[in-house]
Design a protein around this motif. Structure first.
Motif, short mmCIF file in Angstrom:
data_model
loop_
_atom_site.label_atom_id
_atom_site.label_comp_id
_atom_site.label_asym_id
_atom_site.label_seq_id
_atom_site.Cartn_x
_atom_site.Cartn_y
_atom_site.Cartn_z
N PHE A 37 0.83 -1.20 0.00
CA PHE A 37 0.00 0.00 0.00
C PHE A 37 0.87 1.26 0.00
CE2 PHE A 37 -3.10 -3.09 1.47
CZ PHE A 37 -4.24 -2.70 0.79
N TRP A 40 2.27 1.98 -3.80
CA TRP A 40 1.24 2.42 -4.73
C TRP A 40 0.51 3.65 -4.21
CZ3 TRP A 40 1.93 1.18 -9.38
CH2 TRP A 40 2.45 -0.08 -9.73
N ILE A 67 -7.95 6.15 -8.55
CA ILE A 67 -8.18 5.25 -7.41
C ILE A 67 -8.42 3.83 -7.90
CG2 ILE A 67 -9.76 4.69 -5.52
CD1 ILE A 67 -10.18 7.66 -5.08
N LEU A 68 -9.22 3.71 -8.99
CA LEU A 68 -9.48 2.39 -9.56
C LEU A 68 -8.20 1.74 -10.05
CD1 LEU A 68 -11.36 0.15 -10.58
CD2 LEU A 68 -11.70 1.52 -12.68
N THR A 70 -5.12 2.39 -9.15
CA THR A 70 -4.24 2.09 -8.01
C THR A 70 -4.68 0.80 -7.34
OG1 THR A 70 -3.83 4.46 -7.64
CG2 THR A 70 -3.34 2.95 -5.82
N SER A 71 -5.99 0.60 -7.23
CA SER A 71 -6.51 -0.64 -6.64
C SER A 71 -6.13 -1.84 -7.50
CB SER A 71 -8.03 -0.56 -6.50
OG SER A 71 -8.41 0.54 -5.70
N ILE A 74 -2.51 -2.60 -6.89
CA ILE A 74 -2.35 -3.26 -5.59
C ILE A 74 -2.75 -4.73 -5.71
CG2 ILE A 74 -3.26 -3.38 -3.24
CD1 ILE A 74 -3.43 -0.33 -3.26
N PHE A 75 -3.83 -5.01 -6.47
CA PHE A 75 -4.27 -6.39 -6.64
C PHE A 75 -3.19 -7.23 -7.33
CE2 PHE A 75 -6.11 -9.58 -9.51
CZ PHE A 75 -6.69 -10.43 -8.57
N TRP A 78 -0.39 -7.88 -5.03
CA TRP A 78 -0.75 -8.95 -4.10
C TRP A 78 -0.62 -10.31 -4.78
CZ3 TRP A 78 -4.93 -12.43 -4.34
CH2 TRP A 78 -5.10 -13.22 -3.21
#
Length: 391
Positions: A37, A40, A67-68, A70-71, A74-75, A78
């Protein structure tokens, strides 16, 4: 319900529930989540800061789109983390492979999704275009390639840093466990040495009682048994602690000498000299007991003359020096720690072993014959803060 199913149900009931966050981050949770987190989040803030120097239309919708994206990043990070967890312990080659091929695929997918998300002037919170078939013919593939390289560099850098920090944490954890295990082993060895010392003392004490009984000195033998019982109760129960103040240790040994004086009232004499600065210094309990026993045993043997025992405790620089001197000569100075030719070697070997376990190389034990024709055993101890530290 069968016995097997009942046992399985009981085991399932006893098994602690695994939280969702532990399922998502099964290994190095704090490191993985915070770094993921963090990197990013910093990227999001950097990209969003463009509004400070670039005029943007539909800025609110762009902010939501960032924001989308960046998510999404992050996915995929992960996903990379979970792959690194899978190959954990498989060697450096497997980790390098994950950081190369799968990471490259993730970077290209992120670049394509970036084109899909930002290639539309959508209204705020309008994501209907995401469910439409993308028009790959209108893609700016040169931009996508540059974007893929940037995302690959970020993902690979994150993966390499994660592996480095995870390895560092594993090393620190293993070092802490190793130190804890070493401490447990040393304490176990020290406890074993203490248990070895107690029978050694009992053996010598019972010899003193036996001598009085053989000489038919019944009153003295009875009094000696009572005194020995009190002394052994103080030593074997109160002395169970590892460390004791030097004055308390000397007081116990003086009590022992008083018991021995019942056997040799005219021949045994002792002097105790404790420097005031040494009061309160912590030393291993019963550490000088074998020295006192040997001073009595070998000082008295082979002569019918009076024997003097001197117990001296002094501070020299930042160390405590405890000396036990008695009439007689040390026959064996070869360093093999045997008491004398007729002894078992238990006492002095025990002292050396306990000093080694407690202080490592920071304490010393010396045997010598001084110029006055007396034998001297000396223990030199550092401050108790150096216990369990080796140089």
């Amino acid at each position: 319900m069968t016995a097997e199913s009942a046992l399985r149900s009981a085991n399932d009931a006893e098994a602690p529930a695994v939280s969702l966050i532990d399922r998502i981050f099964p290994v190095n949770r704090d490191l993985a989540a915070k770094s993921m987190f963090g990197i990013w989040g910093a990227y999001f803030l950097f990209v969003s800061s463009r509004f400070l120097y670039v005029t943007q239309t539909n800025a609110d919708a762009l902010f939501v789109q960032r924001i989308l994206m960046t998510s999404i990043c992050i996915f995929f990070t992960w996903m990379l983390y979970r792959m690194l967890v899978v190959v954990r312990g498989s060697g450096m080659g497997a980790a390098i492979f994950v950081l190369f091929l799968p990471t490259m695929i993730f970077a290209n997918l992120i670049a394509i999704l970036d084109q899909i998300v930002f290639d539309h002037d959508a209204a705020l919170f309008d994501f209907t275009y995401l469910f439409a078939l993308p028009d790959f013919a209108s893609f700016d593939w040169a931009y996508a390639l540059d974007e893929a390289f940037t995302r690959y560099f970020i993902l690979a850098s994150w993966g390499a840093l994660y592996l480095a920090f995870a390895h560092s944490q594993d090393v620190q954890r293993m070092t802490a466990q190793s130190r804890q295990m070493e401490l447990v082993n040393r304490e176990s060895e020290l406890r074993a040495l203490r248990y070895q010392l107690n029978p050694h003392f009992v053996f010598n004490a019972l010899n003193s009682v036996s001598s009085l009984i053989i000489d038919r000195e019944n009153e003295q033998a009875e009094k000696l048994v009572d005194d020995l019982a009190d002394y052994m109760r103080a030593v074997l129960t109160g002395g169970a602690q590892d460390m004791i103040a030097v004055e308390e240790e000397i007081a116990q040994q003086v009590r022992y000498l008083e018991i021995e004086r019942m056997r040799f009232p005219e021949r045994l004499h002792y002097i105790v000299d404790i420097e005031p600065g040494a009061i309160g210094w912590s030393i291993p309990a019963l550490i000088i007991q074998p020295l006192i026993e040997n001073a009595v045993k070998y000082g008295m043997s082979g002569t019918d003359q009076p024997v003097k025992i001197i117990i001296s405790v002094k501070i020299e620089e930042d160390r405590l020096r405890i000396s036990v001197t008695n009439d007689g000569r040390v026959k064996n100075l070869s360093g093999d720690s045997r008491d004398q030719a007729s002894g078992t070697g238990t006492g002095l070997t025990n002292i050396q072993d306990r000093l080694r376990v407690l202080y490592g190389q920071n304490a010393s034990f010396l045997l010598a014959n001084n110029k006055d024709g007396m034998a001297t055993a000396t223990i030199v101890l550092p401050d108790s803060s150096l216990i369990f530290q080796d140089i």
